[in-house]
Design an enzyme around this catalytic site. Sequence first.
Site, PDB file in Angstrom:
ATOM      1  N   HIS A 419     -29.487 -33.582 -18.935  1.00  0.00           N
ATOM      2  CA  HIS A 419     -30.096 -32.209 -18.392  1.00  0.00           C
ATOM      3  C   HIS A 419     -28.934 -31.373 -18.082  1.00  0.00           C
ATOM      4  O   HIS A 419     -27.946 -31.834 -17.167  1.00  0.00           O
ATOM      5  CB  HIS A 419     -30.687 -32.585 -16.763  1.00  0.00           C
ATOM      6  CG  HIS A 419     -31.910 -33.319 -17.228  1.00  0.00           C
ATOM      7  ND1 HIS A 419     -32.359 -34.144 -16.142  1.00  0.00           N
ATOM      8  CD2 HIS A 419     -32.842 -32.978 -18.175  1.00  0.00           C
ATOM      9  CE1 HIS A 419     -33.605 -34.409 -16.644  1.00  0.00           C
ATOM     10  NE2 HIS A 419     -33.885 -34.168 -17.866  1.00  0.00           N
ATOM     11  N   GLU A 422     -27.010 -30.359 -14.815  1.00  0.00           N
ATOM     12  CA  GLU A 422     -26.766 -31.543 -13.504  1.00  0.00           C
ATOM     13  C   GLU A 422     -25.345 -31.805 -13.836  1.00  0.00           C
ATOM     14  O   GLU A 422     -25.047 -32.902 -14.388  1.00  0.00           O
ATOM     15  CB  GLU A 422     -27.766 -32.718 -13.751  1.00  0.00           C
ATOM     16  CG  GLU A 422     -29.053 -32.323 -13.509  1.00  0.00           C
ATOM     17  CD  GLU A 422     -30.150 -33.236 -13.697  1.00  0.00           C
ATOM     18  OE1 GLU A 422     -29.811 -34.241 -14.053  1.00  0.00           O
ATOM     19  OE2 GLU A 422     -31.325 -32.741 -13.492  1.00  0.00           O
ATOM     20  N   HIS A 515     -27.563 -38.445 -13.615  1.00  0.00           N
ATOM     21  CA  HIS A 515     -28.220 -37.219 -13.233  1.00  0.00           C
ATOM     22  C   HIS A 515     -27.697 -36.455 -11.980  1.00  0.00           C
ATOM     23  O   HIS A 515     -26.962 -37.012 -11.367  1.00  0.00           O
ATOM     24  CB  HIS A 515     -29.794 -37.423 -13.297  1.00  0.00           C
ATOM     25  CG  HIS A 515     -30.174 -37.775 -14.595  1.00  0.00           C
ATOM     26  ND1 HIS A 515     -31.216 -36.753 -15.216  1.00  0.00           N
ATOM     27  CD2 HIS A 515     -30.062 -38.734 -15.522  1.00  0.00           C
ATOM     28  CE1 HIS A 515     -31.499 -37.592 -16.673  1.00  0.00           C
ATOM     29  NE2 HIS A 515     -31.114 -38.866 -16.570  1.00  0.00           N
ATOM     30  N   GLU A 587     -28.880 -40.635  -9.863  1.00  0.00           N
ATOM     31  CA  GLU A 587     -29.248 -39.575  -9.251  1.00  0.00           C
ATOM     32  C   GLU A 587     -28.227 -39.234  -8.040  1.00  0.00           C
ATOM     33  O   GLU A 587     -28.101 -39.811  -7.177  1.00  0.00           O
ATOM     34  CB  GLU A 587     -30.558 -39.215  -8.504  1.00  0.00           C
ATOM     35  CG  GLU A 587     -31.775 -39.658  -9.600  1.00  0.00           C
ATOM     36  CD  GLU A 587     -32.411 -38.294 -10.332  1.00  0.00           C
ATOM     37  OE1 GLU A 587     -31.300 -37.457 -10.199  1.00  0.00           O
ATOM     38  OE2 GLU A 587     -33.002 -38.312 -11.398  1.00  0.00           O
TER      39      GLU A 587
END
Length: 818
Positions: A419, A422, A515, A587
């Site tokens: 992504h 990010e 991420h 994350e």
Amino acid sequence: MFPALETELKQETLPDPYEDFMYRHLRYYGYFKATQGFTGSNPGRGHGTAHQATLRRRPTCHNQKDPQLKYTRPTCLSSTVRRQIEAVSRGSLLLSSPLLKSRQLLHNDFGEVNPRLREPRDLFAFLPSSGPLQAPRWPIECEVIKENIHHIEWIPPQPEYFYQPTGNEKVPEIVGEEEGTVVYQLDSVPTEGSYFTSSRVGGKRGIIKDLAVTLQGPEDNALLFESRFESGNLQKAVRVDTYEYELTLRTDLYTNKYTQWFYFRVQNTRKDATYRFTIVNLLKPKSLYTLGMKPLMYSQLDADTHNIGWRREGSEIKYCKSSTGDGQQPFYCLTWTIQFPHDQDTCFFAHFYPYTYTDLQCYLLSVANNPVQAQFCKLRTLCRSLAGNIVYLLTITNPSRTPQEAAAKKAVVLSARVHPGESNGSWIMKGFLDFILSDSPDAQLLRNIFVFKVVPMLNPDGVIVGNSRCSLAGRDLNRHYKTILKDSFPCIWYTRNMIKRLLEEREVLLYCDFHGHSRKNNIFLYGCNNNDRKYWLHERVFPLMLSKNAPDKFSFHSCNFKVQRCKEGTGRVVMWRMGILNSYTMESTFGGSTLGNKRDTHFTTEDLKSLGHQVCDTLLDFCDPDRAKFMQCLEELKELLQQEIHKKFNELGQDMELEGNWSDISLSDIESSTSGSDSSLSDGLPAHLLNIAREERAGFASTLQKPHAFSRNSKNTSSSMVRNEKPRLNESQLNARDKDTSLDPSNVTALILSQSKERTQREKPGFTASCSAKRSTNRSQEPARDMKPSWSRNRYPVAKRGRATLTVYPSLHVYTYP
């Protein structure tokens, strides 16, 4: 023969994915037609796309030399161009010949095949030792300014605390360009309905338009906006008052959604004025800006004179629902005020610390030019993206004494930036690479016992153009790891294929994709539940160890291990189903920490890089031959699970007494979903394939004369579609399974746990319960803030002693190539 080497020798060299894709891609649009060659071939590396652009929208004519081959060409061509075209055609037919055993033939500047092979891969450098790097390739619709944007790294001397709302924050009234003045607007930006066709260095040809307003003199205080640089994505700026601007972000290219990441420049600032910026078209209803997160600002004058870099700035910060929308989905707006530190300054604003494709290339170039690091870090091209940008693959391991020693090494696979918005994933990756490429004894030990496969930027096209989530296919790549469309999703197709081949050669101990997260603070992991009771809770050990090594940044309480059906196409789940037990998505928040000494402060790049170091530290703990730490974590996990079960039953107002074999409880039955993740459902096929699929469906429908015709001929029709467009239909079938059909855990918890209790009592009649529901029901799984483990740091003492006498060998005895 050594099995790994034997496997490598049997592998077939694949064609260049970018050139192969462009030939197939442009044939769909009628720009290039061929009855043979070009499909599955590799004609003249680096020349095909240029010829395609020259040949489009021309009448079709036949090649005089070969009636089988036809292409579209201008009525008048120079002899040089004609020779190039014919050379490409000859090269294509030659490479598609069944008699040709090698696809490694070299081509000259005219696309003609030379009678010699490429150099062996070990000797081929993908980064130049001197001279410029390959410049980023942009879609041909994108305008790109010629300036080089560079930011210094800087660590704030003091913690940057979250913004504390006063309650008096203004809710802006969006007025738009009807009552304001447009001072910046991109015109030719591809949106939904269009799709990527070709790319070039520098983007759009011709003179770059001056989109900024023209200043009327030194007293004119209008801000000058710009975002036509790497990772920039401002679409429009409207001046609604002297010092107030409304900003519209550009959606991800070839889509009409995904607005979160922002990165733009302003010039002609005034020091004593209070400016207000309002981003008007954000799409997420929840954001960390409601929890105290501040935007980032960078002053060029401060960087040049005081060596000060990015810092958190802003007051009167508010995130709320906008008064405008597009009729289909509501918009949300972010507003903040700012006072610039200098007059006539150049400043940048960003959602998070930018890390561009050029930043990565410069870092990898420094690694390639380091003679020490080059001994244990091999840099290769995994593939090329849709736009032709290189997707890099690093293989990091110390040279082995023997092939048998090399084969005994387990593998660790790490990746980031699937992504593009990010960028926190790139900073964690940089910290990991800084450590694993260092001369630290722990780094040397890790290189002795592991083979690291690292893909530092999975989606370079999205990073370059400033997308938030998608590639140039207009799709979220982290929902397509099961794809068979190599041409549309080359980055993840080749990543999955590389890991598949790696698994055939050696055990992959851990996979982790880095991420960023926009709605939760701290850093945490998403994993998968293992149904094999032999390894019950084992996939949770690594996250728990990491929480002990980074107690002020990593939250085990925020980790989740439930596999939802809508996440079946993610890297984490696909790699887990391929056989990697410890498969994770890491994350990291865009905000900061709520833990320990860093509580209520923003993360800096140094915080994220330090987590990359701590991942390495945790790997050594996880693989320590002394299993005391591992078993200690398993016991803690069982205790945490007991607390979670009792908490669930207390919430339901029920009593339950269990002890003994806790593995009889299904973890997925009691664990909530990862609905708090920054998720998106798969959008299916890329846009150009969707258009073709619609046309084909319309064509099939027009042939159906009677209602019962489809029923009678459905089998034959289906088989024909599969035979002619197998990749498209298979991809649709895969996407159909990506829909989230899982039950809401809150609605079925009581039933599931009751069934678990009945099953346990039925299978174990003599099972007695002495664990009362009234025992500790601590609602948090979070380890204590001061739980820095008292584990011994003397890991692998024998290996360390033996390593001191190791000599440096000239080559790697590790046969793991992309």
